[in-house]
Write a protein that holds these residues in place. Structure first.
Motif, PDB file in Angstrom:
ATOM      1  N   MET A   1       5.143  19.981   3.892  1.00 60.79           N
ATOM      2  CA  MET A   1       4.960  19.257   2.625  1.00 60.79           C
ATOM      3  C   MET A   1       5.696  19.900   1.446  1.00 60.79           C
ATOM      4  O   MET A   1       6.238  19.210   0.617  1.00 60.79           O
ATOM      5  N   ALA A   2       5.683  21.242   1.396  1.00 59.58           N
ATOM      6  CA  ALA A   2       6.378  21.895   0.289  1.00 59.58           C
ATOM      7  C   ALA A   2       7.786  22.318   0.706  1.00 59.58           C
ATOM      8  O   ALA A   2       8.485  22.992  -0.036  1.00 59.58           O
ATOM      9  N   GLY A   3       8.153  21.884   1.904  1.00 58.87           N
ATOM     10  CA  GLY A   3       9.555  21.971   2.271  1.00 58.87           C
ATOM     11  C   GLY A   3      10.048  23.320   2.741  1.00 58.87           C
ATOM     12  O   GLY A   3      11.251  23.544   2.804  1.00 58.87           O
ATOM     13  N   ASN A   4       9.159  24.217   3.114  1.00 58.59           N
ATOM     14  CA  ASN A   4       9.605  25.504   3.625  1.00 58.59           C
ATOM     15  C   ASN A   4       9.480  25.618   5.137  1.00 58.59           C
ATOM     16  O   ASN A   4       9.595  26.696   5.699  1.00 58.59           O
ATOM     17  N   SER A   5       9.207  24.493   5.783  1.00 56.73           N
ATOM     18  CA  SER A   5       9.126  24.451   7.238  1.00 56.73           C
ATOM     19  C   SER A   5      10.145  23.469   7.776  1.00 56.73           C
ATOM     20  O   SER A   5      10.514  22.517   7.098  1.00 56.73           O
TER      21      SER A   5
ATOM     22  N   VAL B 346      13.143   7.965   0.036  1.00 62.78           N
ATOM     23  CA  VAL B 346      13.269   9.406  -0.227  1.00 62.78           C
ATOM     24  C   VAL B 346      12.806   9.733  -1.651  1.00 62.78           C
ATOM     25  O   VAL B 346      12.017  10.656  -1.870  1.00 62.78           O
ATOM     26  N   LEU B 347      13.262   8.954  -2.602  1.00 58.94           N
ATOM     27  CA  LEU B 347      12.947   9.279  -3.999  1.00 58.94           C
ATOM     28  C   LEU B 347      11.469   9.035  -4.312  1.00 58.94           C
ATOM     29  O   LEU B 347      10.848   9.821  -5.047  1.00 58.94           O
ATOM     30  N   ALA B 348      10.905   7.969  -3.761  1.00 58.93           N
ATOM     31  CA  ALA B 348       9.486   7.695  -4.013  1.00 58.93           C
ATOM     32  C   ALA B 348       8.632   8.824  -3.433  1.00 58.93           C
ATOM     33  O   ALA B 348       7.673   9.293  -4.062  1.00 58.93           O
ATOM     34  N   ASP B 349       8.991   9.242  -2.233  1.00 51.30           N
ATOM     35  CA  ASP B 349       8.246  10.332  -1.602  1.00 51.30           C
ATOM     36  C   ASP B 349       8.313  11.597  -2.452  1.00 51.30           C
ATOM     37  O   ASP B 349       7.296  12.237  -2.736  1.00 51.30           O
ATOM     38  N   HIS B 350       9.490  11.934  -2.906  1.00 49.97           N
ATOM     39  CA  HIS B 350       9.628  13.164  -3.693  1.00 49.97           C
ATOM     40  C   HIS B 350       9.075  13.006  -5.099  1.00 49.97           C
ATOM     41  O   HIS B 350       8.647  13.984  -5.700  1.00 49.97           O
ATOM     42  N   TRP B 351       9.085  11.806  -5.616  1.00 50.04           N
ATOM     43  CA  TRP B 351       8.478  11.612  -6.940  1.00 50.04           C
ATOM     44  C   TRP B 351       6.980  11.900  -6.849  1.00 50.04           C
ATOM     45  O   TRP B 351       6.401  12.551  -7.719  1.00 50.04           O
ATOM     46  N   LEU B 352       6.351  11.457  -5.776  1.00 55.26           N
ATOM     47  CA  LEU B 352       4.931  11.760  -5.597  1.00 55.26           C
ATOM     48  C   LEU B 352       4.720  13.243  -5.307  1.00 55.26           C
ATOM     49  O   LEU B 352       3.773  13.859  -5.802  1.00 55.26           O
ATOM     50  N   ARG B 353       5.595  13.819  -4.531  1.00 54.42           N
ATOM     51  CA  ARG B 353       5.458  15.239  -4.201  1.00 54.42           C
ATOM     52  C   ARG B 353       5.573  16.135  -5.431  1.00 54.42           C
ATOM     53  O   ARG B 353       5.019  17.243  -5.441  1.00 54.42           O
ATOM     54  N   LEU B 354       6.298  15.660  -6.415  1.00 55.27           N
ATOM     55  CA  LEU B 354       6.435  16.449  -7.648  1.00 55.27           C
ATOM     56  C   LEU B 354       5.076  16.719  -8.286  1.00 55.27           C
ATOM     57  O   LEU B 354       4.875  17.750  -8.944  1.00 55.27           O
TER      58      LEU B 354
ATOM     59  N   LEU D 354      -5.937  14.692  -4.060  1.00 56.41           N
ATOM     60  CA  LEU D 354      -6.478  13.696  -4.987  1.00 56.41           C
ATOM     61  C   LEU D 354      -5.419  13.260  -6.006  1.00 56.41           C
ATOM     62  O   LEU D 354      -5.432  12.124  -6.498  1.00 56.41           O
ATOM     63  N   ARG D 355      -4.473  14.157  -6.286  1.00 59.28           N
ATOM     64  CA  ARG D 355      -3.410  13.812  -7.241  1.00 59.28           C
ATOM     65  C   ARG D 355      -2.554  12.642  -6.760  1.00 59.28           C
ATOM     66  O   ARG D 355      -1.792  12.070  -7.547  1.00 59.28           O
ATOM     67  N   LEU D 356      -2.647  12.367  -5.477  1.00 61.80           N
ATOM     68  CA  LEU D 356      -1.767  11.353  -4.883  1.00 61.80           C
ATOM     69  C   LEU D 356      -2.441  10.003  -4.729  1.00 61.80           C
ATOM     70  O   LEU D 356      -1.808   9.030  -4.317  1.00 61.80           O
ATOM     71  N   ALA D 357      -3.740   9.918  -5.044  1.00 65.36           N
ATOM     72  CA  ALA D 357      -4.497   8.724  -4.663  1.00 65.36           C
ATOM     73  C   ALA D 357      -4.199   7.501  -5.514  1.00 65.36           C
ATOM     74  O   ALA D 357      -4.262   6.382  -5.045  1.00 65.36           O
ATOM     75  N   LYS D 358      -3.910   7.712  -6.777  1.00 68.30           N
ATOM     76  CA  LYS D 358      -3.646   6.526  -7.596  1.00 68.30           C
ATOM     77  C   LYS D 358      -2.466   6.734  -8.521  1.00 68.30           C
ATOM     78  O   LYS D 358      -2.011   7.848  -8.725  1.00 68.30           O
ATOM     79  N   LEU D 359      -2.000   5.590  -9.034  1.00 65.05           N
ATOM     80  CA  LEU D 359      -0.862   5.603  -9.918  1.00 65.05           C
ATOM     81  C   LEU D 359      -1.176   6.451 -11.148  1.00 65.05           C
ATOM     82  O   LEU D 359      -0.398   7.226 -11.616  1.00 65.05           O
TER      83      LEU D 359
END
Lengths: 359, 359, 359, 359
Positions: A1-5, B346-354, D354-359
């Motif tokens: 998830m944090a991209g280190n794997s 890709v961008l949506a995934d990383h936007w959420l990961r931010l 939880l940060r990912l659950a909603k807009l």
């Protein structure tokens, strides 16, 4: 998830900053019973280590591997295999000046944007030093791939404008390490070395291309949709610092051509289904077909140069930077074992995943 | 693990074969509360669907999206969003002949090598029909990215030897769909269409290049080691059928140049840190820097051609194949929404990961 | 990441709400070549479906499986296997009143807390209807486990205070479905059924316990640290609606005893290493030892009752609720195939993962 | 995949064998900017370390944490946080005899079944020594949870037949560490300690129960289907060596009761939606509701005892074993920080999710 794997089954996690205590790697998912050839691993480390020749950075790291777990009686145990490299030749003082100045085309600004602050010593986690851990893990992957008969070779095929244009099939790939630049064509290697030496003197840097070839790869490796074998190779390569491009088989040249020219006709040969040509680069529909897998990886010039550059501070003030850290004028000679390592990580992972494909 | 899922947070799983009952996609991880604009999604489907113009395959699929779950009162609920596309215009008879004959540069042989057998009707899972499900998912990702202000545009920049050489910054990207070939330069588009029409008549096919641009991407997207933003983009692109190459920013050209030419100097502009040039292609150290992200994707010529080709059967006997299935002479016009969709994933995934990067 | 998938290799993703269009499941990672026995799958669905007997809810769903992909010529293809169940007997009007009222011990309040709003019709995604998709997937897992010789049986061992106290080894487990309550001891079953009938009349509900036994499990299944076989079983069971407890082997009783009583002595028997007793429940150090795996799962009483209950609205106002939706007075008879399905998902996943443990 | 990692966002990977060089842990996904309180982490280590009191094993490990990466200027950097513990007081000779003899109710036989061989020194990877790495990681998770206001407490509620039957709400949980046995009721603690001392003298061992309470957990934590909060807690607990059972809220007792007794009525209290009772144990539909989360964990007696036991060798020959390794007569006092650590890992992971659950 944090991209280190990296990897699904043969899963590698790296840790460590350039100027922290140590860097290291944990491999989870290496099968039990593999002969652990530490000498081979150390050899790969030596091919990557800084200070190995006049062409590379002056930072000097022995990069001696310490194995912490996962090996017993000379074999892997199936439990996590952890390897450690202490950082030795750190000169954090070199970097103190860069604490608040964003080096152009480095990750200083983007790390601050992402994390709010950063370990600025020597680039911290963004330093190519992290790739030492990958080389260690990739060497274990290569030991595993020996079981499958797979051979991986990577070499420098361009340094700046100097290109090696012969097809790889016409080169003697056993001679890659005969030149400091790791180009298997002696005449071209000499030119490349001269250019690098010149640029080092000028305080500039130059880009290059590495070509990799994996031969004797069994047919059937690769998952067919998102985890196509070439997709995972592309990701692996673009995850290496300074890489800007990837092409497999006929690559960008195929975009300019016709199906009647670029299709690979099948034939029965040597007791198995073979292709007459190999425009596909050994992968069709995301799955290896038993032919050589070959691809090219483009590296931009090293961002660290010894010239004045315009930039800003982390408070947005204009300033001028003259880099003082040690660096390579051209990254590709040392990147050869990194490309080989990342290739091995992809292939080892997919070789294990093949065990899951059918009843 | 079996490679039919993509993304870590905004996670997409596709299913379905070209000539099975249906294809579809499940998105797990789309946040709750997003306005679900079905019209926009259907528009993207229409841009990809077969039979849309004289330049494409004659297979005719309405590709009408059915939403099965995850939307309530016009908004996403945060639970899995499933979308279904029934297969309609199947002509399996076309493919019966290919049951035991390996089509050159298709996935027939490699699927057999991996799984022991395959659904041979229309290429089964290896068919580009699978990408319809990606376009549906990618459209949802684009809806999400609207919240971040991100805009994604993709267009055809080469068909065979005909190249659009202007920098994207000099093009009017609002006119991409003005031509059937989806090239925003009218004169070049006309040439491209003529070539495709000619090759269709000849029963041949041709490759091409798609350029994509993502603008207004916030700084900070991308994980810094293996999941570099450009690494995930490269994987996304190479996971599309027929893609053989990827380059970002100055790409392969940078390999030939010097650091003093290719570094992007920083400056303060418009109230934030900007670069003066954009050789990096909007990503530094694996993380977006707020500049445009742009890259090029090379597609080989479609493997299906209407010419006799040498091949073997699944029993290893030599035979000759003349393809009878319907196909596109050039894949790039229809691949434009696919490239946009994968970019959005890709961008949506990383936007959420931010959201996870800092306290 | 968003918790709608289960398993690492045999990976299942469910989708769908109780009163939406459909529910379904995608299995990614089922190996190619497995005989696909749709009749067996449908039988498991029938054991779980509502309206099957006087003991269960009056909601009536045929729960007829539609296979969308992943099967060809009667065998799995190794590609994603998607199965769909249309929702038929929805009565959303029943639930309109609950739009703004939080039902006690349901998920209404917590879904709102997490997602900001919810599909309130019939509990939406939190409805036990979602488990129908698990039963379909678990049935495929059971088909896979037949290849390993594994047998899974689950039965009701308690309903409220009525307990079946005989060890499972003294029961005839072929007779589980002889009683509506799925208790293999006829006398106890009669008592249980009488209690459930009485509580249905009273508008109340009651809890219960299900015991599961997996026999002929090969030794070696389970990863030794976090993914211990019992850990994954515990997670699987606690992921079922209304489950509040799990114990394996001697369970909570072992906590009260001594090592000299609870250790399982080894002996050589039937040509292999066996234990004399089986306090461990067939798992030691997280890995199966070839003995029966058995465990107990506690279900709380169904939260939906036909009695007045105090609660609040989503605006925090006190109110009184009388549930009107259809429901089961006791969930355990219908939960038997769910427990079996989740057990099968865990074992199938780890059976495949065993292929990766050694060279 | 190989089961040495835990968590999705706050992801922990442990490595190391009991008698190898070192054990350690890498945390990937800890957000940047967290104050890194090494003293707190070391305190948790001290609570778990062997040799801490007369009630525990005589093995003596200082268990001093070395931080290798991921911390800079006293704060986490968002990059992998690696911590190392060197093994010091190894006495491999103690275990040489067990090289070929399977200790009853240990993992010796099952490791051999899975991997073909094993590091037999002190149980290798199956040793509870591995949990030291979890305690280190869990302490970091606790630092993170402080940001959310969450408090976690665990204590011994039973040792063999001696049970602490008061509800946790009537106990003073600040006094857990006042007794060596970590039971917050002084009279009961004295009895427990006497029993453990007696069993140590007899060379026997005894099981026990740990109760854990997490208070001030925000509402909304937990994914609603497979990754229900209680499901992940159950997995976490059953992944701890020697755990055989888990129950949350009213647990197994609820199975014997009625809905009208066990439902938790809602009310508005202290400005938010609360329940009047807490049979649910703070989780409804897999998601936290803001009430205390409490659960009980059953530990079997330690398998290592100083009595003669029947067993077999790895060649299947009958033999008799008298254990000579150092061990704890009762594991629960030292398991208290492990239970707390695993609880923290689950909650920290879900707090970030939880940060990912909603807009």
């Amino acid at each position: 998830m944090a991209g280190n794997s990296f990897g699904e089954v043969f899963r590698v996690t790296t840790f460590g900053e350039s100027h922290g205590e140590a860097i290291g790697v944990v491999i989870d998912g290496c099968p039990a019973g593999l002969d652990f050839d530490l000498d081979f691993i150390q050899q790969q480390m030596d091919r990557r280590r800084p200070g190995q020749s006049a062409l590379t950075t002056d930072r000097n790291e022995a990069d001696q591997i310490e194995v912490l777990s996962g090996v017993f009686d000379g074999k892997t145990t199936g439990t996590p295999l952890a390897m450690l490299l202490r950082n030795a030749d750190q000169r954090s003082a070199d970097y103190e000046a860069m604490k608040s100045v964003y080096r152009p085309s480095h990750a200083d600004f983007t790390y601050d944007a992402r994390y709010g602050f950063r370990d600025y010593r020597g680039g911290g986690r963004s330093s190519a030093r992290e790739t030492a851990a990958r080389v260690a893990a990739g060497a274990v992957a290569q030991l595993l791939l020996r079981q499958a008969g797979v051979q991986i070779q990577a070499f420098v095929s361009a340094v700046g404008p100097i290109q090696l244009n012969k097809p790889y099939t016409e080169l003697d790939l056993t001679g890659i390490d005969d030149s400091l630049v790791r180009c298997p064509d002696a005449a071209t290697a000499t030119q490349m070395e001269a250019l690098i030496t010149q640029l080092k003197a000028e305080g500039d840097s130059v880009g290059g291309v590495i070509t990799a070839v994996a031969s004797k790869v069994p047919a059937g490796l690769g998952d067919p949709v998102f985890d196509k074998l070439e997709a995972d190779l592309a990701k692996a390569m673009l995850s290496i610092n300074a890489v800007k491009g990837f092409e497999i088989g006929s690559g960008f040249a195929a975009a300019a051509g016709r199906g009647s020219q670029f299709n690979d006709a099948f034939e029965q040969r040597e007791g198995r289904v073979r292709t007459q040509s190999n425009h596909s680069g050994g992968i069709q529909g995301g799955i290896s077909n038993g032919e050589d897998i070959y691809f090219r990886v483009a590296f931009k010039p090293v961002a660290t140069i010894s010239k004045n550059q315009q930039t800003v501070t982390n408070r947005g003030e204009a300033t001028e930077l003259q880099a003082k850290g040690r660096h390579d004028p051209c990254v590709v000679p040392r990147a050869v074992p990194i490309v080989a390592a990342m290739t091995a990580l992809v292939l080892a992972d997919h070789w294990l995943r093949l065990r899951l494909a059918k009843l």
